[in-house]
Each structure stands twice: as C-alpha cells, then as structure tokens.
Design an enzyme around this catalytic site. Structure first.
Site, PDB file in Angstrom:
ATOM      1  N   GLU A 180       0.944  -1.232  -0.005  1.00 34.65           N
ATOM      2  CA  GLU A 180       0.021  -0.079   0.077  1.00 34.65           C
ATOM      3  C   GLU A 180       0.802   1.295   0.011  1.00 34.65           C
ATOM      4  O   GLU A 180       0.341   2.548  -0.078  1.00 34.65           O
ATOM      5  CB  GLU A 180      -0.890   0.012   1.092  1.00 34.65           C
ATOM      6  CG  GLU A 180      -0.329   0.292   2.547  1.00 34.65           C
ATOM      7  CD  GLU A 180       0.186  -1.095   3.024  1.00 34.65           C
ATOM      8  OE1 GLU A 180       0.678  -2.251   2.341  1.00 34.65           O
ATOM      9  OE2 GLU A 180       0.106  -1.350   4.473  1.00 34.65           O
ATOM     10  N   CYS A 285      16.358  -6.421   0.493  1.00 30.12           N
ATOM     11  CA  CYS A 285      16.442  -7.427   1.281  1.00 30.12           C
ATOM     12  C   CYS A 285      17.738  -8.144   1.207  1.00 30.12           C
ATOM     13  O   CYS A 285      18.152  -9.047   1.940  1.00 30.12           O
ATOM     14  CB  CYS A 285      15.202  -8.527   1.147  1.00 30.12           C
ATOM     15  SG  CYS A 285      15.608  -9.351  -0.671  1.00 30.12           S
ATOM     16  N   GLU A 385      16.745  -5.910  11.798  1.00 34.25           N
ATOM     17  CA  GLU A 385      17.130  -5.484  10.262  1.00 34.25           C
ATOM     18  C   GLU A 385      16.718  -3.984  10.142  1.00 34.25           C
ATOM     19  O   GLU A 385      15.643  -3.575  10.749  1.00 34.25           O
ATOM     20  CB  GLU A 385      16.033  -6.255   9.448  1.00 34.25           C
ATOM     21  CG  GLU A 385      16.383  -5.912   8.037  1.00 34.25           C
ATOM     22  CD  GLU A 385      15.006  -6.568   7.082  1.00 34.25           C
ATOM     23  OE1 GLU A 385      14.150  -6.805   7.670  1.00 34.25           O
ATOM     24  OE2 GLU A 385      15.576  -6.704   5.941  1.00 34.25           O
TER      25      GLU A 385
END
Ligand code: NAD
Length: 500
Positions: A180, A285, A385
């Site tokens: 989104e 990633c 992360e």
C-alpha cells in the site's frame, strides 16, 4: 489552485474499478512529500468479488494451451521493455530509488516474465513405461486454482513480477495485494499485462493492509499464497494461511553479512561493500548491512568510511544521486532511533548520516550513509534489520570465526565473501547456512532459471518464488496409472490382492 489527486483502482474481473471504501491512504513521493495518488483499502465485498472472478476464470484458463499462455508473456515482456523508462519514473517517484536502480527493479522482474514465457519446458510430467505388464504410470503437473500474492514496498516492480507471471503461465489465476506504500508502478505493470492479453479474472488486484492479507490467508477458494516482506508479517501469514490448508511460501527479512578476507581485491571490495550497503538507501532484502573484516582487512575501515562519505544523497530523479530517500517518515524515525540505540549500546558511529542537507528537497526522508564499528552480536543494531543506509562493521580473526558469526544470526537471506582464494571460497560455500551466497558478488540474487531461497528466519516454506521451484509450488502433481486392454484380454476372475 487545487489539483485532484488520482485514485488507484481495483482490478476485478478484467475491469479497473473505483473502490467504494471509505478508507484511503496517500501514496507519497518520499523525496518531496507530494501526494501522488490515493490507494483504497478494498471492502470485504470487493475482495470476495475479486476471488470469485478468479475462481470463475480458472475454469477456462486451466485448459488454455501452453503456447497460447506463452504468447501472452512474449507480448508482455515486449510491452515492459517498451515502457521501461515510464515504469522506472513512476517507481522512482513513489519509492524513492534512483532512476537507474528503478530500471534495474523493472528489468529483474522482466527476466522472470521472459522465463514465464518458456515455462512449458519445465511444467512437464514424468512417465514410466510398463510399471506392471501393460501398465504405464505418469504424472501431470496441474495448476492449483486461485493463488494470491502479497508484496513489499522495496521492489514494487520486481517482486509482483516474481509472482503473477509464473502463477498464470502455469495455468493458475491470481489475486495480487501490492504494498500500500507504493502500488502505482505495480498497477501500471498490471495494465500492461492486460494489454498483453491476460484475460478477465485471470489477474485481479485488491489493495489494502493487514485486513486484506488476512482475508487472503483465510479464504477457502485460495489454494496458495506467495508472500515477500518482513519476518514478522511473513511468519503470521505462514501460520494463518497454513492453518487454512494452503500452500504458503514466505520470503522474509534479512541481515546480510559481507566477509572480507585480507587477500581480497581491496578497491573492488570496498566499492562493492559501499554499493551493497547504501544502494537503494539500504532498503533491499539483499543489502549487505554487516561487514566482517577479517585479519588485516580490519585496517581497511577508514577507507571504507571515506568511500561511503563520497556517496551523494538526493532525490532519485536527480542525476548523480547514489542514495535516495527512505520510503516514509516512519522509516526515517525508526532508522534514526536505531542509530541512537547503537550509540547508547557502545558502538562507534564512524559516519553519521543523520539529517543530510539536500538542497531543493528539504522535506525529503533523507538519511545519509552511516557506519558503526565495534558492533557486537548482542546490540540492537545487529539483531534488528535496520532497512536503511546503515552498515555495521564487525571484526574476526579468521574466516571460521566470521562464518560462525553469520551462522548464529537469526537471518539467512544473503551473504558474500570477498577473497582471491578459491579454497577459502569453497570452504565458505560449504559451511555457510545462508540462502543466497555471493563469492566476490555483493548482491547474489539468483537469475530466474534458479530460484530465490533463504535459511532460518528469512524463509518459510519449501519452494522458492520463481524458477523451477515455483513450478512445483504452483502445481499439483497428479499420478496416473493406466492400463489399456485389447479386446482379447478382457474378462477373468475377480482379483482381491493389491497387485496391478
Ligand atoms: P511488510 O512485512 O511490512 O509488508 C509486506 C506486506 O505485508 C505488505 O503488502 C503489507 O501490506 C502487508 N502487511 C503489513 N503489515 C501487516 C500485518 N500486520 N498483517 C498482515 N499483513 C501486513 O514489509 P515491507 O516493509 O513492505 O518490506 C520490507 C521487508 O521485506 C524487509 O523485511 C525485507 O527484508 C523484506 N523483503 C524480503 C525479500 C526476500 O526475498 N527475502 C525481498 C524483499 C523484501
């Protein structure tokens, strides 16, 4: 003067429709805060309608000849190529990455589309002749039905293209729920897919957040879910959708380590490290977010810091930009909070990228390259992360010590070793417990004839999201054992034993 802000549409039964929802979210240019569009959070009825049309479309799509499916993807790859610049511009505006990197995002997805066009070569069954006298056994790899995909913000072109082309080319219909935060380029790709000939209902799009995802996980007509995103959300999706009896594959979070041996090509290695740590503002990633300097390579830290300091922070649309903005204000605050945390926990902030000055873009979510040294495995900046342009530098005496650090990290997405020693590289490849392994390749994303993978908290599910493995994921094996009689053979006594 007020400008009307465009709204993103849902794709249901081949038509782009305006949602009737009351819940909308702004899609914002992260370099300027300009609202580019508004994205609806689809109503439950709209989501059910999308799944119902996908279910209906499956009845005929599953029988469509392999060649007819292939031709759609041949056309599709051509259309993506023709619209590359336009797609990259949309992507860069809503996501923030540089135009060159945005083109890379589209092109890596395009490779999967090209592969999808030839998928008939991989969707082959097997046949064993005469498993008993006059009996053959063979397998059919049949499509599952309606499959769904849930994608993250950081590769809004590549990751949707990892999913729906492979699912559709193998005979399934697909419901996509894009991020989104930046769904505009995804929608342009979806428009091009229809232009290429994807029939109504074969590809549908619903927009939304957690509620939409949960509905897809629970929906009894959806057979498989492909998810890419954070470990927190992916673990939830895996559990929820598995409990509902679906096949699920989740590609999730990362903490990727680059190990530098002292015999590595120094200039090349430092350039690779800086590019992989700070490119796309660390929002990949496969970003190398930890560097482990081994032995004498520990002395390279000042040069690494100097190199990182030369990178230009700016809007992705500006020529010469190396590091674009973070996706949102929330991301900016989170990364800033982690920098403070690292300082509190005793790491040394060698390069502080907070509040960089970017002339003409004072409102942008900019964060410059930042480097911590003296990082230890118990620190939050190491455990979490960060997903920003922050590199944690650690040290090790030996390669084995470095390998032990990597293998003890909860994540196992990507890693890279920099060395000139073949023996060290081979030892590394054998001992490291990580999905994507690079040897003098900083971001070793597998090309589509292979599959993306991951270890530990970076992946749940057996099969990867593209390549050969996804053909297994998106198909059900049916085993047929068949005997055909000559008229002369028919008849005989009832046989109550289990022989063929
Ligand atoms: P995210 O997990 O926040 O969002 C991913 C998707 O899940 C989005 O479509 C979002 O709408 C939905 N979602 C968000 N919160 C949810 C909730 N509470 N319940 C159900 N659904 C929810 O991820 P992101 O921030 O968009 O993307 C960044 C993350 O993705 C990073 O962790 C990155 O490492 C990971 N990632 C992994 C890979 C891989 O291949 N392993 C590739 C790209 C990104």
């Amino acid at each position: 003067m007020t400008h009307s802000i465009p709204t993103l549409k849902l794709l249901i039964d081949g038509r782009f429709v305006e949602s009737t929802t009351t819940q909308w979210r702004d899609v914002v240019n992260p370099a300027t805060q300009q609202v580019l569009a508004r994205v609806p959070f689809a109503t439950e009825a709209e989501m059910h309608a999308a799944v119902a049309s996908a279910r209906e479309a499956f009845k005929s799509w599953r029988r469509t000849p392999i060649g007819a499916r292939a031709r759609i993807f041949l056309k599709y790859q051509q259309l993506i190529r023709e619209h590359l610049k336009e797609l990259a511009a949309i992507l860069s505006a809503e996501q923030g990455k540089t135009l060159a990197d945005a083109e890379g995002d589209v092109l890596r997805g395009l490779e999967v589309v090209e592969h999808a066009a030839g998928i008939g070569n991989l969707q082959l069954g097997e046949l064993a002749n005469n498993v008993a006298a006059g009996v053959d056994t063979y397998t059919l790899l049949q499509p599952l039905g309606v499959c769904a995909g849930i994608t993250p913000f950081n590769f809004p072109a590549m990751i949707p293209l990892w999913m729906f082309p492979m699912a559709i080319a193998t005979g399934n219909t697909f419901v996509l729920k894009p991020s989104e935060q930046d769904p505009m380029v995804t929608m342009r790709l979806v428009e091009l897919a229809l232009e290429a000939g994807v029939p109504p209902g074969v590809l549908s799009v619903i927009h939304g957040g957690a509620e939409a995802v949960n509905l897809l996980c629970d929906h009894p007509d959806i057979k498989a879910i492909s998810f890419v995103g954070s470990t927190r959300v992916g673990s939830h999706v895996y559990q929820r959708a598995s409990q509902a009896g679906k096949r699920v594959q989740c590609m999730m979070g990362a903490k990727n380590h680059g190990i530098v041996l002292p015999d590595a090509h120094k200039e090349q290695t430092l350039a690779n490290l800086a590019g992989a740590a700070f490119g796309a503002a660390g929002q990949r990633c496969m970003a190398l977010s930890v560097a482990i300097l081994v032995g004498e390579a520990r002395e390279w830290l000042p040069e690494l810091v100097a190199k990182a300091g030369t990178l230009k922070v700016g809007a992705g649309s500006e020529p010469g930009t190396d590091v674009g903005p973070l996706i949102s204000r929330a991301a900016l605050e989170r990364v800033g909070g982690l920098i403070e945390c690292g300082v509190r926990e005793g790491a040394r902030l060698e390069l502080d990228g907070r509040n960089p000055a970017v002339a003409g873009y004072e409102q942008g979510n900019f964060f410059g390259p930042s480097i911590f040294s003296g990082v230890t495995a118990d620190m939050s900046i190491y455990r979490e992360e960060i997903f920003g342009p922050v590199l944690c530098v650690m040290q090790a005496e030996t390669l084995d010590e470095a390998i032990a650090i990597v293998n003890a990290n909860p994540h196992g997405n990507g890693t890279a070793l920099f060395t000139r020693s073949g023996a060290a590289a081979r030892h590394f490849q054998e001992e490291i417990d990580v999905g994507q392994v690079g040897i003098n390749v900083p971001i070793p994303v597998p090309v589509p004839i292979f599959s993306f993978t991951g270890s530990r908290a970076s992946k749940l599910g057996d099969l990867g999201p593209y390549g050969k493995q996804v053909v297994q994921f998106y198909t059900q094996t049916k085993t047929v054992t068949a005997r055909w009689f000559d008229e002369s053979e028919v008849g005989g006594p009832v046989n109550t034993t289990i022989t063929l």
